[in-house]
Design a protein around this motif. Structure first.
Motif, PDB file in Angstrom:
ATOM      1  N   GLY A  59     -24.058 -55.833  18.327  1.00 58.78           N
ATOM      2  CA  GLY A  59     -23.425 -57.079  18.225  1.00 58.78           C
ATOM      3  C   GLY A  59     -23.689 -57.933  17.245  1.00 58.78           C
ATOM      4  N   SER A  69     -17.852 -58.258  21.160  1.00 54.98           N
ATOM      5  CA  SER A  69     -18.538 -59.644  21.303  1.00 54.98           C
ATOM      6  C   SER A  69     -17.776 -60.730  20.832  1.00 54.98           C
ATOM      7  CB  SER A  69     -19.743 -59.604  20.295  1.00 54.98           C
ATOM      8  OG  SER A  69     -20.423 -60.548  20.382  1.00 54.98           O
ATOM      9  N   PRO A  86     -21.786 -61.075  23.453  1.00 51.61           N
ATOM     10  CA  PRO A  86     -21.772 -59.697  23.516  1.00 51.61           C
ATOM     11  C   PRO A  86     -21.343 -59.308  25.059  1.00 51.61           C
ATOM     12  CG  PRO A  86     -24.049 -59.765  23.368  1.00 51.61           C
ATOM     13  CD  PRO A  86     -23.263 -61.045  23.194  1.00 51.61           C
TER      14      PRO A  86
END
Length: 404
Positions: free
Chosen positions: A178, A94, A156
């Motif tokens: 994430g 991410s 992400p």
């Protein structure tokens, strides 16, 4: 339901900015799934001890060069442990944007970008730094409006390391992991209030994250999720798909390839391709939107399949159902803002309405809005002002509006 129809439905689901789809077919050829080439940067590789890590646990971070499209913003790439649709550990990534004028523990928005691609360079973390202007992040203007408010943003790569285009549930899990990673990355976000947003394919990852959160990430206190243009029922979508040639057929094929990567035993679409189909698969196996569209433009199912009629396949149907949010029995425990076109030609609006109603019946505050757009893509843009206003309210802690 034959596998030919199922793949057509899945191809239809994640088209972003395209108004219609065609179909992928079947043949008796035997072929293994074709996975993307690994990213040449070792940062993206999974460590040998990944199975020992917890979901969302940070594996590595990297401070990235500044981005001119996001002035005054620090860019950090975060690699973390997540899980695929079979529960096996994967390394996901991410990109976290933190504006210089933010306050400590200021708002964190997880924004699930639209990703139409099958290769490593299609990841958001790669597209941000591409020299190709046709691959630039489409939502840069909206993201700058968010950053200007002092909010940090997590972007992400929600298709995962095999770029499983079409695997919606996977995207939800990566989104939640994430968020966990962004808060633990030492960026001053450990106490941040969290919200999520996304449109079309990104909206699907967002909506799945909201529905999965109560059980997958119960410790996350998420203020709300804004989901737009979400294909809620992949099974229903096959009713609107035909086999005529179409300029967007490449994206249909990409969805079939992506689902096979995520479900190689249950969705073996490569076994259903003829020689020409397998060649086309090889052409797009690492492609992004433009290459995929070019490779499939004007083609149809009959060109890539030796048979148009298959026996019913319960496993293939189950893959579609498992990625259809309308059929998922879980509900979010957070407020939802949902927007779409009243006459969207790509997705069945009645599935959205039924999903909203189910959430309302379960006590979820849902604010559902129709845009004046007659099609899919422009509805994303038209919804931005209302989405930002709604998100501001969630970050302030205001009571969530609802028109259930």
């Amino acid at each position: 339901m034959d596998r030919n129809l199922l793949v057509r439905a899945l191809g239809a689901v994640l088209l972003s900015g395209v108004t219609a789809v065609s179909a992928l077919g079947a043949s008796p050829a035997v072929a293994a799934p074709l996975y993307p080439l690994p990213d040449p940067d070792p940062f993206y590789a999974a460590p040998g001890d990944i199975a020992e890590k917890s979901p969302g646990e940070i594996l590595e971070t990297r401070t990235m060069p500044p981005l001119p499209i996001f002035p005054g913003t620090t860019v950090t790439l975060v690699k973390f442990r997540s899980a695929n649709s079979r529960g096996l550990p994967i390394a996901a990534t991410s990109t976290v944007l933190t504006p210089q004028w933010r306050v400590p523990d200021g708002p964190l928005l997880s924004y699930q970008h639209i990703i139409n691609g099958l290769g490593a360079r299609c990841a958001v973390s790669r597209v941000l730094y591409t020299p190709d202007p046709t691959l630039q992040v489409r939502e840069a203007a909206a993201l700058n409006a968010v950053l200007a408010r002092g909010w940090s943003v997590a972007l992400p790569d929600h298709l995962g390391p095999t770029f499983a285009y079409g695997a919606a549930r996977l995207g939800g899990q990566i989104t939640l992991d994430g968020i966990r990673a962004a808060r633990a990355a030492g960026l001053g976000l450990s106490g941040s209030r969290i919200a999520m947003a996304g449109y079309s394919g990104g909206g699907m990852a967002t909506a799945w994250a909201a529905a999965l959160a109560p059980h997958y990430a119960p410790e996350l206190e998420i203020a709300g999720a804004a989901t737009g243009g979400v294909p809620m029922n992949l099974v229903r979508m096959l009713e609107a798909v035909n086999t005529t040639p179409h300029p967007a057929f490449g994206l249909v094929m990409a969805a079939g390839i992506g689902l096979e990567r995520e479900y190689p035993d249950s969705f073996p679409i490569s076994d259903s391709m003829n020689t020409r189909g397998l060649a086309a698969r090889g052409t797009v196996a690492n492609g992004c939107t433009n290459e995929i569209l070019a490779a499939g433009a004007g083609h149809n199912v009959a060109e890539y399949a030796t048979s148009m009629s298959l026996v019913s396949d319960a496993e293939a149907r189950a893959v579609v159902e498992q990625n259809s949010l309308e059929l998922f029995d879980g509900v979010p425990n957070i407020p939802i803002f949902e927007w779409h076109s009243a006459s969207d030609p790509l997705i069945p609006v009645d599935s959205i309405v039924r999903t909203n109603r189910r959430y309302c019946d379960a006590g979820v505050p849902v604010q559902a809005e129709l845009t004046i757009s007659p099609e899919h893509l422009s509805a994303a843009v038209l919804g931005v002002p209302a989405v930002l206003t709604w998100l501001e309210g969630r970050f302030r802690g205001d009571r969530a509006p609802s028109n259930c």
